[in-house]
Write an enzyme that holds these catalytic residues in place. Sequence first.
Site, short mmCIF file in Angstrom:
data_model
loop_
_atom_site.label_atom_id
_atom_site.label_comp_id
_atom_site.label_asym_id
_atom_site.label_seq_id
_atom_site.Cartn_x
_atom_site.Cartn_y
_atom_site.Cartn_z
N LYS A 6 0.62 -1.06 -0.30
CA LYS A 6 -0.42 -0.16 0.03
C LYS A 6 1.08 1.67 0.02
O LYS A 6 2.27 1.27 0.34
CB LYS A 6 -0.92 -0.28 1.35
N GLY A 16 -5.29 2.69 -7.47
CA GLY A 16 -6.32 3.67 -6.84
C GLY A 16 -6.48 3.38 -5.02
O GLY A 16 -6.09 2.43 -4.79
N ASP A 17 -7.08 4.00 -4.38
CA ASP A 17 -7.91 4.35 -3.30
C ASP A 17 -8.43 6.35 -2.95
O ASP A 17 -8.44 6.65 -4.05
CB ASP A 17 -6.39 3.42 -2.41
N THR A 23 -15.37 -2.72 -7.17
CA THR A 23 -15.30 -3.02 -6.23
C THR A 23 -16.73 -2.75 -5.31
O THR A 23 -16.95 -3.97 -4.21
CB THR A 23 -14.54 -1.62 -4.82
N SER A 53 -8.14 -4.91 -10.72
CA SER A 53 -6.66 -4.44 -11.05
C SER A 53 -6.34 -6.40 -11.18
O SER A 53 -5.19 -5.76 -12.36
CB SER A 53 -6.19 -4.58 -9.67
P1 NDP Z 1 -13.30 8.24 -2.63
O1 NDP Z 1 -11.76 9.22 -2.20
O2 NDP Z 1 -13.02 7.69 -4.04
O3 NDP Z 1 -14.96 8.67 -2.00
C1 NDP Z 1 -13.91 8.27 -0.57
C2 NDP Z 1 -15.28 8.69 0.11
O4 NDP Z 1 -15.05 8.59 1.77
C3 NDP Z 1 -15.73 10.01 0.19
O5 NDP Z 1 -17.30 10.51 0.21
C4 NDP Z 1 -14.66 10.99 1.02
O6 NDP Z 1 -15.54 12.21 2.03
C5 NDP Z 1 -15.11 9.44 1.94
N1 NDP Z 1 -14.57 10.11 3.58
C6 NDP Z 1 -12.85 9.52 3.22
N2 NDP Z 1 -12.41 10.46 3.99
C7 NDP Z 1 -13.48 10.86 5.61
C8 NDP Z 1 -13.56 10.28 6.45
N3 NDP Z 1 -12.09 10.94 6.93
N4 NDP Z 1 -14.86 10.60 7.25
C9 NDP Z 1 -15.57 10.44 6.17
N5 NDP Z 1 -16.41 10.10 5.46
C10 NDP Z 1 -14.45 10.29 4.55
O7 NDP Z 1 -12.35 6.36 -2.15
P2 NDP Z 1 -12.64 4.97 -2.27
O8 NDP Z 1 -14.67 5.05 -2.58
O9 NDP Z 1 -11.60 4.48 -3.18
O10 NDP Z 1 -12.24 4.16 -0.95
C11 NDP Z 1 -13.43 4.43 0.54
C12 NDP Z 1 -12.76 3.27 1.13
O11 NDP Z 1 -13.24 1.65 0.68
C13 NDP Z 1 -11.13 3.22 1.55
O12 NDP Z 1 -11.48 2.42 2.85
C14 NDP Z 1 -10.29 2.42 0.37
O13 NDP Z 1 -9.46 1.56 1.51
C15 NDP Z 1 -11.33 1.10 0.28
N6 NDP Z 1 -11.17 0.64 -1.23
C16 NDP Z 1 -11.75 0.79 -2.04
C17 NDP Z 1 -10.97 0.71 -3.28
C18 NDP Z 1 -11.57 0.62 -4.68
O14 NDP Z 1 -11.06 -0.09 -5.25
N7 NDP Z 1 -11.33 2.21 -4.69
C19 NDP Z 1 -10.62 -1.02 -3.20
C20 NDP Z 1 -10.58 -1.52 -1.28
C21 NDP Z 1 -11.19 -0.64 -0.71
P3 NDP Z 1 -14.95 13.56 0.82
O15 NDP Z 1 -14.94 13.21 0.06
O16 NDP Z 1 -16.01 14.67 1.50
O17 NDP Z 1 -13.52 13.14 1.69
#
Ligand code: NDP
Length: 449
Positions: A127, A166-167, A211, A381
């Site tokens: 990561k 990405g993440d 995901t 991926s």
């Molecule tokens: P994005 O950046 O696309 O979206 C994240 C979302 O979560 C946004 O709506 C954001 O709101 C909100 N968010 C982020 N941080 C916080 C916080 N501290 N408190 C409240 N809301 C928050 O990310 P992803 O959708 O890609 O990822 C979301 C989760 O899924 C993460 O935990 C990631 O590690 C996990 N994940 C993602 C994968 C992927 O393929 N993308 C694969 C596996 C796991 P705001 O815009 O206001 O920040």
Amino acid sequence: MGNAYLEKVLNDVSKKNSNEPEFVQAVDEVLSTLEKVIDKHPEYQKIAMLERVVEPERLVSFRVPWVDDKGQVQVNRGYRVQFNGVLGPYKGGLRFHPSVNQSIMKFLAFEQIFKNALTCLPIGGGKGGSDFDPKGKSDDEIMRFCQSFMNELQRHIGADVDVPAGDIGVGAREIGYLFGQYRKIKNIYEAGVLTGKGLDYGGSLARKEATGYGLIYFMREMLKANGRTIKGKTVSVSGSGNVAIYACEKAQEYGANVVAMSDSNGCIYAPNGIKLDVVKEIKEEQRLRIKEYLKYDSSAQYFETTDRPKIWEIKVDIALPCATQNEIDLESAKKLVANGVMAVGEGANMPTNKEAIEYFLSNNVLLAPAKAANAGGVATSALEMSQNSMRYFWTFDEVNEKLDRIMTNIFEQCQKAAQEYGLGTNYVAGANIAAFRKIAKAMRSQGII
Ligand code: NDP
């Protein structure tokens, strides 16, 4: 914990990493479910199996200087954690968020080892990321940051070495800039070095959706095994990013009524069902706050986040935390249970803290653990890497079918391990055990390295 070896390792991890609470939490969550496996394998102590599993093979941290639009030089910190490469090239996303630190990087990389093992694809766990905050930055600033980040990262990655994706904060735009800079520096078109690429230069169809869709495929299997379905259920999905949007899309396709979504500022409650096209327009196109949704749906309400996310106070049958780590604590879990929640599906990584997990399990809430339930992204991926190696592409349906099969298989592994160890429907433990057995077996085969 009843096993002395496990207890010793966990104590050592806590002591050695006392300033890394998320990492210690992730290790604790895994080790506390492995007691029966370790009891069965006393020989693991002699070969320091657990001590090696909890120590990253390599961790790099680096300076990322970049110039903002005003000509001012800014400096961020970059990371890449190559935690365990026993099953294949390190694989795991990059997170750009101001909260990023070594603890968060290590917890995510540690979880990734187990998740990747469950996909049954040849990928190790890693990561990376930076404390850079993409919010409010111009396109040019994002590009300059990504280029500077890659100036260092390129030394550590490669299609057969380590393959980032990405993440949070890293989507197709950022992957494009990162890939461009890698190609420029290395003078090689190494498509498989990054995943989540644009479709016109080596990306995979269905990666964007993977995901979120995968989470719902896992949920479908988990409910089916317990005589239930998604159809007709009310659902809340926290976040409104990549995972949340496509989890919502698939849940709606399966006939659920998704009534709430959120971002870090607050949540919207739409009792008649979330209009997902509006959320996509606000988040994927305009990059605005979720509150904007109110302009398009007069029956919706908005609740500002104060000390904890309000979304978990809404009455639903299924809760899908898809935003970030530790977003459901014991108090939120109690509210969900009091409101009759039947299942929780973790789309985000470690969204539920340990007390909340225990509360759900002891109240017979079906819990789909992140390591298993959100593995669809990394699995796809890996399918992107396969297509890059073949210099070929599969159709959306072909990739989606493979994803569905992988998620179904992951559920079956969790179920089987839970049954084998007499753990009933504790799929949290099932996932950890199934993944750990695979990793431990490969580590033993490869010797003390
Ligand atoms: P994005 O950046 O696309 O979206 C994240 C979302 O979560 C946004 O709506 C954001 O709101 C909100 N968010 C982020 N941080 C916080 C916080 N501290 N408190 C409240 N809301 C928050 O990310 P992803 O959708 O890609 O990822 C979301 C989760 O899924 C993460 O935990 C990631 O590690 C996990 N994940 C993602 C994968 C992927 O393929 N993308 C694969 C596996 C796991 P705001 O815009 O206001 O920040």
